[in-house]
Design a protein around this motif. Structure first.
Motif, PDB file in Angstrom:
ATOM      1  N   LYS A 190       1.630  17.977  77.694  1.00  0.00           N
ATOM      2  CA  LYS A 190       2.078  16.772  78.380  1.00  0.00           C
ATOM      3  C   LYS A 190       3.584  16.841  78.635  1.00  0.00           C
ATOM      4  CE  LYS A 190       1.525  11.779  78.332  1.00  0.00           C
ATOM      5  NZ  LYS A 190       1.024  10.598  77.597  1.00  0.00           N
ATOM      6  N   GLY A 191       3.963  16.595  79.888  1.00  0.00           N
ATOM      7  CA  GLY A 191       5.380  16.601  80.232  1.00  0.00           C
ATOM      8  C   GLY A 191       5.922  17.958  80.651  1.00  0.00           C
ATOM      9  N   LEU A 192       5.168  19.048  80.417  1.00  0.00           N
ATOM     10  CA  LEU A 192       5.633  20.362  80.862  1.00  0.00           C
ATOM     11  C   LEU A 192       5.614  20.422  82.385  1.00  0.00           C
ATOM     12  CD1 LEU A 192       3.984  23.030  78.507  1.00  0.00           C
ATOM     13  CD2 LEU A 192       6.301  22.123  78.427  1.00  0.00           C
ATOM     14  N   ARG A 193       6.593  21.104  82.945  1.00  0.00           N
ATOM     15  CA  ARG A 193       6.676  21.242  84.404  1.00  0.00           C
ATOM     16  C   ARG A 193       6.141  22.620  84.796  1.00  0.00           C
ATOM     17  NH1 ARG A 193      11.841  20.314  87.146  1.00  0.00           N
ATOM     18  NH2 ARG A 193      10.761  18.989  88.644  1.00  0.00           N
ATOM     19  N   ILE A 249      15.162  39.219  92.798  1.00  0.00           N
ATOM     20  CA  ILE A 249      13.893  38.706  92.270  1.00  0.00           C
ATOM     21  C   ILE A 249      14.135  38.005  90.936  1.00  0.00           C
ATOM     22  CG2 ILE A 249      11.651  39.394  91.302  1.00  0.00           C
ATOM     23  CD1 ILE A 249      11.699  41.693  93.425  1.00  0.00           C
ATOM     24  N   LYS A 250      14.918  38.643  90.086  1.00  0.00           N
ATOM     25  CA  LYS A 250      15.244  38.061  88.774  1.00  0.00           C
ATOM     26  C   LYS A 250      15.997  36.741  88.953  1.00  0.00           C
ATOM     27  CE  LYS A 250      17.147  39.584  84.310  1.00  0.00           C
ATOM     28  NZ  LYS A 250      18.224  38.608  84.067  1.00  0.00           N
ATOM     29  N   ARG A 251      16.901  36.719  89.915  1.00  0.00           N
ATOM     30  CA  ARG A 251      17.684  35.508  90.160  1.00  0.00           C
ATOM     31  C   ARG A 251      16.799  34.368  90.655  1.00  0.00           C
ATOM     32  NH1 ARG A 251      22.502  36.824  93.858  1.00  0.00           N
ATOM     33  NH2 ARG A 251      22.994  38.170  92.075  1.00  0.00           N
ATOM     34  N   ASP A 252      15.783  34.671  91.464  1.00  0.00           N
ATOM     35  CA  ASP A 252      14.830  33.642  91.909  1.00  0.00           C
ATOM     36  C   ASP A 252      14.220  32.917  90.717  1.00  0.00           C
ATOM     37  OD1 ASP A 252      15.239  34.287  94.563  1.00  0.00           O
ATOM     38  OD2 ASP A 252      13.368  35.402  94.794  1.00  0.00           O
ATOM     39  N   PHE A 253      13.745  33.710  89.752  1.00  0.00           N
ATOM     40  CA  PHE A 253      13.123  33.110  88.562  1.00  0.00           C
ATOM     41  C   PHE A 253      14.146  32.307  87.759  1.00  0.00           C
ATOM     42  CE2 PHE A 253       9.896  36.487  89.237  1.00  0.00           C
ATOM     43  CZ  PHE A 253       8.758  35.726  89.136  1.00  0.00           C
ATOM     44  N   GLU A 254      15.341  32.837  87.598  1.00  0.00           N
ATOM     45  CA  GLU A 254      16.384  32.130  86.836  1.00  0.00           C
ATOM     46  C   GLU A 254      16.702  30.775  87.469  1.00  0.00           C
ATOM     47  OE1 GLU A 254      18.753  36.109  85.173  1.00  0.00           O
ATOM     48  OE2 GLU A 254      19.470  35.054  86.960  1.00  0.00           O
ATOM     49  N   THR A 255      16.736  30.736  88.797  1.00  0.00           N
ATOM     50  CA  THR A 255      17.022  29.483  89.513  1.00  0.00           C
ATOM     51  C   THR A 255      15.928  28.446  89.261  1.00  0.00           C
ATOM     52  OG1 THR A 255      18.194  30.700  91.239  1.00  0.00           O
ATOM     53  CG2 THR A 255      17.440  28.482  91.794  1.00  0.00           C
ATOM     54  N   VAL A 256      14.690  28.896  89.315  1.00  0.00           N
ATOM     55  CA  VAL A 256      13.554  27.996  89.107  1.00  0.00           C
ATOM     56  C   VAL A 256      13.536  27.466  87.670  1.00  0.00           C
ATOM     57  CG1 VAL A 256      11.037  27.980  88.890  1.00  0.00           C
ATOM     58  CG2 VAL A 256      12.102  28.907  90.946  1.00  0.00           C
ATOM     59  N   PHE A 257      13.740  28.352  86.708  1.00  0.00           N
ATOM     60  CA  PHE A 257      13.724  27.903  85.310  1.00  0.00           C
ATOM     61  C   PHE A 257      14.920  26.995  85.007  1.00  0.00           C
ATOM     62  CE2 PHE A 257      11.144  31.935  84.508  1.00  0.00           C
ATOM     63  CZ  PHE A 257       9.949  31.233  84.410  1.00  0.00           C
ATOM     64  N   ALA A 258      16.059  27.282  85.626  1.00  0.00           N
ATOM     65  CA  ALA A 258      17.242  26.441  85.422  1.00  0.00           C
ATOM     66  C   ALA A 258      17.023  25.034  85.971  1.00  0.00           C
ATOM     67  CB  ALA A 258      18.458  27.077  86.084  1.00  0.00           C
ATOM     68  N   GLY A 301      14.420  23.367  85.577  1.00  0.00           N
ATOM     69  CA  GLY A 301      13.568  22.616  84.658  1.00  0.00           C
ATOM     70  C   GLY A 301      12.105  22.981  84.653  1.00  0.00           C
ATOM     71  N   VAL A 302      11.715  24.008  85.400  1.00  0.00           N
ATOM     72  CA  VAL A 302      10.326  24.458  85.355  1.00  0.00           C
ATOM     73  C   VAL A 302      10.082  25.202  84.043  1.00  0.00           C
ATOM     74  CG1 VAL A 302       8.680  26.084  86.380  1.00  0.00           C
ATOM     75  CG2 VAL A 302      10.016  24.553  87.842  1.00  0.00           C
ATOM     76  N   ASP A 303       8.976  24.887  83.365  1.00  0.00           N
ATOM     77  CA  ASP A 303       8.681  25.493  82.060  1.00  0.00           C
ATOM     78  C   ASP A 303       7.857  26.769  82.172  1.00  0.00           C
ATOM     79  OD1 ASP A 303       9.778  23.474  80.072  1.00  0.00           O
ATOM     80  OD2 ASP A 303       8.537  22.197  81.348  1.00  0.00           O
ATOM     81  N   THR A 304       6.916  26.787  83.101  1.00  0.00           N
ATOM     82  CA  THR A 304       6.107  27.982  83.321  1.00  0.00           C
ATOM     83  C   THR A 304       5.591  27.948  84.756  1.00  0.00           C
ATOM     84  OG1 THR A 304       4.301  29.348  82.432  1.00  0.00           O
ATOM     85  CG2 THR A 304       3.918  26.999  82.518  1.00  0.00           C
ATOM     86  N   ILE A 305       5.143  29.101  85.245  1.00  0.00           N
ATOM     87  CA  ILE A 305       4.704  29.233  86.636  1.00  0.00           C
ATOM     88  C   ILE A 305       3.243  29.663  86.635  1.00  0.00           C
ATOM     89  CG2 ILE A 305       5.042  30.551  88.770  1.00  0.00           C
ATOM     90  CD1 ILE A 305       8.032  30.862  87.824  1.00  0.00           C
ATOM     91  N   LEU A 306       2.428  28.998  87.464  1.00  0.00           N
ATOM     92  CA  LEU A 306       1.003  29.310  87.558  1.00  0.00           C
ATOM     93  C   LEU A 306       0.710  30.019  88.882  1.00  0.00           C
ATOM     94  CD1 LEU A 306      -1.957  28.880  86.412  1.00  0.00           C
ATOM     95  CD2 LEU A 306      -2.022  26.831  87.854  1.00  0.00           C
ATOM     96  N   THR A 307       0.040  31.176  88.799  1.00  0.00           N
ATOM     97  CA  THR A 307      -0.342  31.940  89.996  1.00  0.00           C
ATOM     98  C   THR A 307      -1.724  32.561  89.756  1.00  0.00           C
ATOM     99  OG1 THR A 307       0.394  34.189  89.391  1.00  0.00           O
ATOM    100  CG2 THR A 307       2.094  32.652  90.130  1.00  0.00           C
ATOM    101  N   PRO A 308      -2.362  33.086  90.801  1.00  0.00           N
ATOM    102  CA  PRO A 308      -3.529  33.937  90.560  1.00  0.00           C
ATOM    103  C   PRO A 308      -3.091  35.199  89.802  1.00  0.00           C
ATOM    104  CG  PRO A 308      -3.386  33.278  92.877  1.00  0.00           C
ATOM    105  CD  PRO A 308      -2.081  32.923  92.245  1.00  0.00           C
ATOM    106  N   GLN A 350      -2.794  33.564  86.167  1.00  0.00           N
ATOM    107  CA  GLN A 350      -1.621  34.103  85.490  1.00  0.00           C
ATOM    108  C   GLN A 350      -0.595  33.002  85.247  1.00  0.00           C
ATOM    109  OE1 GLN A 350       1.329  37.875  86.177  1.00  0.00           O
ATOM    110  NE2 GLN A 350       1.084  36.562  87.962  1.00  0.00           N
ATOM    111  N   LEU A 351       0.008  33.040  84.069  1.00  0.00           N
ATOM    112  CA  LEU A 351       1.137  32.174  83.751  1.00  0.00           C
ATOM    113  C   LEU A 351       2.357  33.050  83.513  1.00  0.00           C
ATOM    114  CD1 LEU A 351      -0.766  29.871  81.263  1.00  0.00           C
ATOM    115  CD2 LEU A 351       0.229  29.088  83.428  1.00  0.00           C
ATOM    116  N   ILE A 352       3.487  32.670  84.111  1.00  0.00           N
ATOM    117  CA  ILE A 352       4.745  33.404  83.955  1.00  0.00           C
ATOM    118  C   ILE A 352       5.728  32.499  83.227  1.00  0.00           C
ATOM    119  CG2 ILE A 352       6.629  34.568  85.177  1.00  0.00           C
ATOM    120  CD1 ILE A 352       4.664  34.835  87.584  1.00  0.00           C
ATOM    121  N   GLY A 353       6.391  33.025  82.208  1.00  0.00           N
ATOM    122  CA  GLY A 353       7.247  32.196  81.371  1.00  0.00           C
ATOM    123  C   GLY A 353       8.710  32.584  81.383  1.00  0.00           C
ATOM    124  N   ARG A 354       9.500  31.761  80.720  1.00  0.00           N
ATOM    125  CA  ARG A 354      10.913  32.066  80.512  1.00  0.00           C
ATOM    126  C   ARG A 354      11.038  33.266  79.573  1.00  0.00           C
ATOM    127  NH1 ARG A 354      14.287  27.268  81.115  1.00  0.00           N
ATOM    128  NH2 ARG A 354      13.035  25.478  81.789  1.00  0.00           N
TER     129      ARG A 354
END
Length: 492
Positions: free
Chosen positions: A261-264, A389-398, A400-407, A461-465
């Protein structure tokens, strides 16, 4: 037998503690199961005597009240991990007959925690492949079949033997490695759980190298809890691997069952690739609905450099492979093809006979992109893309996104030899959803989420910090609970 081999690692732990069965009985049940499942070609070396000896030691420790975290748990080991005195060949003819005088750090950690070794598992040669068809020992057969068909299916690669063995109940769990998706893709194809941890979480020492800046060890298991239990034992800092990270290893199992609950949860628009089957999109939407129902907040995100990840990966990985595989020259160990004139002839003949077609292809690509005149145009550019590519993920996590959902994959498992007449690029496209995680050094987990219209498993797939595998286990458990468990119908 079937009742014992159907137990999860958590179930084994509880059953042994209660005295419902012994570690020796459990191990014998797996030894029998492996013998009966040879048509799958999952194990290339079986070690029943060693397994039973290790199980007997586990029984002694349990009786004495000194049981360790994985006491008596029978595991399969991917042939990429060095095992002291036991065949370690990366499923390549070039390493024929090699029995290392040392043990990899990851397997040492598992044995120190009481695990039992059942044998070595088949894989794509030097971990180069997405279908387990490049192995010198022949392909692994997926225990899953399409409804109403006997056609053999691929278990994915490169950790196809690990995934097939876990799905077919030939081991309680297995070690695997992931350079561009080699844990997550086969896990998705076999209805198992596979996690590629953050780069540096597990030591690479004693693992045959493919691409050193991308390779990372991880487990394939029956469910999310078992994957958490195994990763806790596999992970460690290691003085012998300067890339391993000196951070405390959390109790990953403690995350199982926690509220989301509350995770983005981020949903990247770039993962809606052209030509993606409708059932993959439906699965993705179902996963989004499950997480929303569990109280998570769904957020649309952008990872703009995703489209460059696959071509950049297939420059960086072959370049590193070309460098790493230069040591296999027929001089110090492995296959030696004599009868020629001089050292250069020895190198050429030994490498030509020892390496398979896909490995040769990647060595040639890697050598080309590192050569004078092409290094700046290809390799240097690919490394710059990797940074973006690494910077894209850093921007998204910064943000406030907690994890990313993809196929996890662009399709369900395909038939063995289905890609035989296809171009190598078509096979490489199997990694389209997974390579970004390796390029950025992030953790990613594949969790079974349903079956396709032909009855084959599909994964999300879930991608994390970085170093936040605990959140992946927490969110992965929600998907697992909503989707239910899947296992193949036994035909072998």
């Amino acid at each position: 037998m079937s009742a014992l081999i159907d137990l999860t690692i958590a179930g084994i732990r509880e059953g042994l503690a209660r005295g419902d069965f012994s570690a020796t009985e459990l191990t014998q049940a797996y030894v029998d199961a492996i013998e009966a499942a040879r048509p799958l070609n999952a194990f290339i070396v079986e070690t029943p005597d060693k397994a039973l000896a290790m199980a007997a030691e586990s029984d002694r420790r349990i009786a004495a009240g000194t049981a360790r975290p994985l006491e008596g748990v029978p595991l399969g080991i991917k042939d990429l991990f060095a095992t002291e005195g036991i065949h370690t060949q990366a499923c390549s003819n070039v390493l024929k007959g090699f029995e290392p005088p040392y043990e990899s750090t990851v397997t040492s950690n598992l044995w120190a925690d009481g695990a039992v070794m059942l044998g070595k598992l088949n894989m794509d040669e030097f971990a180069m492949g997405s279908s387990n068809e490049t192995s010198a020992y022949g392909p692994v057969v997926n225990p899953w079949r399409m409804a109403g068909s006997n056609a053999p299916m691929t278990p994915g690669g490169s950790s196809g033997g690990s995934a097939a063995a876990v799905a077919a109940r030939l081991c309680a769990g297995a070690t695997a490695t992931d350079t561009g998706g080699s844990i997550r893709q086969p896990a998705a194809f076999t209805g198992t759980v596979g996690i590629k941890p953050t780069y540096g979480r597990c030591s690479r020492w004693g693992i045959v190298a493919f691409a050193s800046s991308l390779d990372q060890a991880g487990p394939i298991a029956r469910d999310v809890r078992d994957a958490a239990i195994l990763l806790k034992s596999m992970a460690s800092v290691d003085a012998k691997d300067a890339t391993s990270v000196d951070l405390p290893v959390p109790d990953y199992e403690a995350a199982i069952g926690q509220s989301v609950k509350g995770l983005r949860i981020g949903i990247p628009k770039e993962y809606r690739v052209e030509g993606m089957p409708e059932e993959i999109e439906r699965l993705w939407q179902q996963g989004i609905a499950w997480l929303r129902d569990a109280g998570a907040e769904i957020v649309d995100i952008s990872l703009p450099h995703t489209k460059y990840a696959l071509p950049a990966y297939y420059i960086v990985a072959p370049a590193e492979a070309s460098s790493n595989l230069a040591r296999y020259d027929g001089v110090r160990f492995g296959l030696r093809q004599g009868g020629g004139d001089g050292i250069v002839d020895l190198y050429e003949k030994s490498r030509a006979a020892g390496f398979g077609r896909e490995v040769k292809r990647r060595i040639l690509i890697g050598t080309y992109v590192l050569s004078a005149g092409y290094y700046d145009a290809y390799y240097l550019q690919a490394q710059k893309v990797r940074t973006l590519i690494k910077r894209d993920f850093e921007t998204v996590f910064a943000a406030g996104v907690d994890t990313i959902l993809t196929p996890a994959t662009p399709s369900a498992a395909f038939g063995l030899e289905a890609m035989a007449t296809a171009s190598p690029v078509e096979m490489y496209l199997n990694d389209v959803f997974t390579v970004t995680v390796n390029m950025a050094g992030l953790p990613g987990i594949a969790v079974p989420a349903g079956l396709d219209q032909k009855g084959l498993p599909l994964g999300l797939q879930l991608i994390g910090r970085p170093f936040d595998e605990s959140t992946l286990f927490k969110v992965g458990k929600v998907i697992e609970d909503a989707a239910g468990h899947f296992s193949p119908e036994r035909w072998w």
